[in-house]
Scaffold this active site. Structure first.
Site, PDB file in Angstrom:
ATOM      1  N   ASN A  37      16.527  -3.290  12.570  1.00 28.03           N
ATOM      2  CA  ASN A  37      17.292  -2.735  11.442  1.00 28.03           C
ATOM      3  C   ASN A  37      17.670  -1.273  11.673  1.00 28.03           C
ATOM      4  OD1 ASN A  37      18.469  -2.640   8.927  1.00 28.03           O
ATOM      5  ND2 ASN A  37      16.538  -2.621   7.785  1.00 28.03           N
ATOM      6  N   HIS A 122       8.803 -10.800  -3.295  1.00 31.60           N
ATOM      7  CA  HIS A 122       8.879  -9.394  -3.721  1.00 31.60           C
ATOM      8  C   HIS A 122       9.302  -9.288  -5.176  1.00 31.60           C
ATOM      9  CE1 HIS A 122       9.853  -7.551   0.492  1.00 31.60           C
ATOM     10  NE2 HIS A 122       8.817  -8.350   0.520  1.00 31.60           N
ATOM     11  N   ARG A 147       4.361  -9.471  -4.110  1.00 25.87           N
ATOM     12  CA  ARG A 147       4.249  -8.031  -3.840  1.00 25.87           C
ATOM     13  C   ARG A 147       4.857  -7.249  -4.994  1.00 25.87           C
ATOM     14  NH1 ARG A 147       7.480  -4.590   0.795  1.00 25.87           N
ATOM     15  NH2 ARG A 147       8.943  -4.332  -0.926  1.00 25.87           N
ATOM     16  N   TYR A 159      10.575   3.677  -2.502  1.00 26.22           N
ATOM     17  CA  TYR A 159      10.654   2.534  -1.586  1.00 26.22           C
ATOM     18  C   TYR A 159      10.438   1.206  -2.323  1.00 26.22           C
ATOM     19  CZ  TYR A 159       9.068  -1.157   1.364  1.00 26.22           C
ATOM     20  OH  TYR A 159       8.926  -2.381   1.920  1.00 26.22           O
ATOM     21  N   ASP A 211       2.926  -2.469  -1.010  1.00 21.91           N
ATOM     22  CA  ASP A 211       3.283  -1.784   0.233  1.00 21.91           C
ATOM     23  C   ASP A 211       3.353  -0.273  -0.016  1.00 21.91           C
ATOM     24  OD1 ASP A 211       4.275  -0.988   2.654  1.00 21.91           O
ATOM     25  OD2 ASP A 211       5.946  -2.409   2.704  1.00 21.91           O
ATOM     26  N   HIS A 213       3.949   1.830   2.446  1.00 19.38           N
ATOM     27  CA  HIS A 213       5.023   2.222   3.379  1.00 19.38           C
ATOM     28  C   HIS A 213       4.731   3.559   4.076  1.00 19.38           C
ATOM     29  CE1 HIS A 213       9.321   1.446   4.590  1.00 19.38           C
ATOM     30  NE2 HIS A 213       8.784   0.241   4.568  1.00 19.38           N
ATOM     31  N   GLU A 237      -0.657  -2.357   1.967  1.00 16.93           N
ATOM     32  CA  GLU A 237      -0.012  -2.406   3.280  1.00 16.93           C
ATOM     33  C   GLU A 237       0.390  -1.006   3.732  1.00 16.93           C
ATOM     34  OE1 GLU A 237       3.377  -4.990   3.029  1.00 16.93           O
ATOM     35  OE2 GLU A 237       4.389  -3.928   4.641  1.00 16.93           O
ATOM     36  N   GLU A 263       3.783  -3.757  10.912  1.00 13.96           N
ATOM     37  CA  GLU A 263       5.193  -4.151  11.030  1.00 13.96           C
ATOM     38  C   GLU A 263       6.002  -3.227  11.932  1.00 13.96           C
ATOM     39  OE1 GLU A 263       6.208  -4.046   6.807  1.00 13.96           O
ATOM     40  OE2 GLU A 263       7.526  -2.353   7.210  1.00 13.96           O
ATOM     41  N   ARG A 284       0.237  -7.332  10.763  1.00 12.59           N
ATOM     42  CA  ARG A 284       1.584  -7.650  10.278  1.00 12.59           C
ATOM     43  C   ARG A 284       2.672  -7.620  11.351  1.00 12.59           C
ATOM     44  NH1 ARG A 284       3.572  -8.089   5.728  1.00 12.59           N
ATOM     45  NH2 ARG A 284       5.296  -6.605   5.888  1.00 12.59           N
ATOM     46  N   HIS A 313       5.161  -9.633   8.931  1.00 12.72           N
ATOM     47  CA  HIS A 313       6.354  -9.021   8.352  1.00 12.72           C
ATOM     48  C   HIS A 313       7.449 -10.097   8.262  1.00 12.72           C
ATOM     49  CE1 HIS A 313       9.659  -5.736   9.103  1.00 12.72           C
ATOM     50  NE2 HIS A 313       9.427  -5.886   7.808  1.00 12.72           N
ATOM     51  N   ASP A 317      15.560  -8.238   6.933  1.00 19.17           N
ATOM     52  CA  ASP A 317      16.224  -7.762   8.153  1.00 19.17           C
ATOM     53  C   ASP A 317      15.713  -8.469   9.404  1.00 19.17           C
ATOM     54  OD1 ASP A 317      14.284  -5.473   6.961  1.00 19.17           O
ATOM     55  OD2 ASP A 317      14.028  -5.533   9.123  1.00 19.17           O
ATOM     56  N   GLU A 340       5.081 -13.026   4.744  1.00 13.81           N
ATOM     57  CA  GLU A 340       6.072 -12.424   3.836  1.00 13.81           C
ATOM     58  C   GLU A 340       7.345 -13.279   3.840  1.00 13.81           C
ATOM     59  OE1 GLU A 340       7.309  -8.485   5.020  1.00 13.81           O
ATOM     60  OE2 GLU A 340       8.112  -8.034   3.034  1.00 13.81           O
ATOM     61  N   TRP A 403       9.222   7.497   5.496  1.00 17.64           N
ATOM     62  CA  TRP A 403       9.919   6.677   4.483  1.00 17.64           C
ATOM     63  C   TRP A 403       9.176   5.355   4.309  1.00 17.64           C
ATOM     64  CZ3 TRP A 403      12.663   1.885   4.947  1.00 17.64           C
ATOM     65  CH2 TRP A 403      13.170   1.456   3.712  1.00 17.64           C
TER      66      TRP A 403
HETATM   67  O1  KDG Z   1      13.740  -2.563   8.145  1.00 18.24           O
HETATM   68  C1  KDG Z   1      12.637  -2.045   7.473  1.00 18.24           C
HETATM   69  C2  KDG Z   1      12.066  -3.092   6.551  1.00 18.24           C
HETATM   70  O2  KDG Z   1      11.856  -4.291   7.226  1.00 18.24           O
HETATM   71  C3  KDG Z   1      10.775  -2.624   5.955  1.00 18.24           C
HETATM   72  O3  KDG Z   1      11.004  -1.470   5.199  1.00 18.24           O
HETATM   73  C4  KDG Z   1      10.230  -3.747   5.073  1.00 18.24           C
HETATM   74  O4  KDG Z   1       8.157  -2.647   4.732  1.00 18.24           O
HETATM   75  C5  KDG Z   1       8.823  -3.660   4.687  1.00 18.24           C
HETATM   76  C6  KDG Z   1       8.195  -4.907   4.222  1.00 18.24           C
HETATM   77  O5  KDG Z   1       6.979  -4.879   4.070  1.00 18.24           O
HETATM   78  O6  KDG Z   1       8.884  -5.901   4.030  1.00 18.24           O
HETATM   79 MG    MG Z   2       6.072  -3.108   4.777  1.00 27.15          MG
END
Ligand code: KDG
Ligand code: MG
Length: 403
Positions: A37, A122, A147, A159, A211, A213, A237, A263, A284, A313, A317, A340, A403
């Site tokens: 991605n 999600h 989630r 996020y 998550d 992140h 996560e 991930e 993941r 994961h 994407d 997921e 991020w």
């Molecule tokens: O491309 C980035 C995403 O796949 C990511 O931000 C998704 O953190 C993610 C998740 O747990 O699905």
């Molecule tokens: Mg994630």
């Protein structure tokens, strides 16, 4: 049988996907996902310019040898671009092998260890009320695990908060990345209230995931884990930036909340400490970004020794080809945890025709030979590539943050 052709198709049916198509002298065609991605064309070029020419004339049955040839033969190791490119070849060759044997890939991997693959969806909201309503919709659809992500008051670009139908939650933007603002202090106060509201309305009979992140420091993550213990999350996560494996020692020392990581990691060596020191509960790493089925199953085999389960994961994407490959592997490993399942936004279904199914919270890859995904190249040509970027995060003083 020999490989006679290998080509890369970059298309954007709902979002960008990079697909590798491998052709053989027997007319059998295999497909693999090569989507990274926001950096799609780097993998497309790696494949087109450096890998596809090496595949011509090779025996498609020799999957492990091809993996070793591409990995060790490059000299330069690991990393998302290399490992995504190798993954695409690997998955395409498992697809070919399944079609030649007239068996679904999970049968080639030893056969099903379970009847279905537990998946999580999600739910998100601009506030806890909206999140809670989305959560209820997921339960109505049959999900057994969900989630939860809600906008932190004062941080509009939090996020995980989808601008639309819930299938593209990282507001991908063209030309220049969007910029979001973040402060962990507000988040740390807010996150437990989200769990409290969800448990109060829905009780403890459903799995709740979250998550982080990569946004906290180790001691902040430890505090969050502790604060959430009473709500019994299935996992938190990526509580801290995943590349710092030793950070998880601090988190582990302070909380029993289960932790899922991986991930953004791409090889067994990237998760070696996390697994062998039992610093995480779920790994993941994904088929697409971790060298394909051949490499990911080694990650899972290592994890099995240490009581760590899979939790791959599966964001939108990763293409439907990746999702099918993940489901085959999930079905065949003993230490499966959860998968997921974010789903794919239309018109992805016009380009990737899948045979996997969802029922009552579980998915199944189906019994079609190979992966069970048909890639329609003519349909893909109708959706040309659109450059897009993931957002960038800044703290309120302007400092770039994870991020
Ligand atoms: O491309 C980035 C995403 O796949 C990511 O931000 C998704 O953190 C993610 C998740 O747990 O699905
Ligand atoms: Mg994630």
């Amino acid at each position: 049988m020999k490989i006679t052709g290998a080509r890369v198709v970059v298309s954007s049916p709902g979002r960008n996907y990079v697909t590798l198509v491998v052709e053989t002298s027997d007319g059998v065609v295999g497909v693999g996902d090569a989507t990274l991605n926001g950096r799609e064309l780097a993998v497309a070029s790696y494949l087109r310019d450096h890998v596809c020419p090496l595949l011509i004339g090779r025996d498609p049955a020799r999957i492990e040898d091809t993996w070793q040839y591409l990995y060790k033969g490059a000299y330069w190791r690991r990393g998302p671009v290399t490992m995504t490119a190798i993954a695409a070849v690997d998955v395409a060759l498992w697809d070919v092998k399944g079609k030649v044997a007239a068996l679904p890939v999970h049968d080639l991997l030893g056969g099903a260890c379970r009847d279905g693959v537990l998946v999580y969806g999600h739910a998100e909201g601009r506030d806890v009320e909206e999140l809670s309503d989305r959560f209820a919709e997921h339960l109505e659809r049959g999900f057994k695990a969900v989630r939860v992500q809600a906008a932190v008051p004062g941080a509009a670009g939090t996020y995980g908060i989808s601008p639309g139908d819930g299938r593209v939650y990282e507001p991908a933007s063209s030309h220049l990345p969007e910029e979001a603002t973040w402060e962990s202090t507000a988040y740390l106060d807010f996150a437990p209230t989200v769990f409290a509201a969800i448990r109060e309305r829905f009780g403890f009979g459903v799995h709740v995931l979250h998550d982080v992140h990569h946004r906290l420091t180790p001691i902040e993550a430890a505090r969050l884990g502790r604060a959430l213990e009473e709500y019994r999350p299935f996992w938190i996560e990526d509580p801290t930036p995943a590349e710092d494996q030793s950070a998880f020692r601090t988190i582990r020392a302070h909380t029993t909340t289960p932790i899922a990581v991986g991930e953004v990691l791409n090889s067994i060596w990237d998760v070696q400490t996390l697994i062998t020191e039992r610093l995480i509960d779920y790994v993941r790493t994904s088929v697409s970004h971790t060298g394909g089925i051949s490499h990911l199953r080694k990650v899972y085999a290592l994890a099995e020794l240490y009581g760590v389960r899979s939790g791959a994961h599966g964001a939108g994407d990763l293409s439907p080809i990746a999702h099918a490959a993940a489901l085959h592997l999930d079905l065949a490993i003993p230490n499966f945890g959860i998968q997921e399942h974010m789903g794919h936004r239309e018109p992805a279904g016009e380009v990737f025709r899948t045979s996997y199914t969802f029922s009552d919270g579980y998915m199944h890859p189906g019994s079609a030979p190979g992966l069970g995904v048909e890639f329609d190249e003519r349909a893909a040509a109708r959706f040309p590539y659109e450059p897009r970027y993931l957002p960038v995060n800044r703290r309120t003083d302007g400092t770039v943050h994870d991020w």
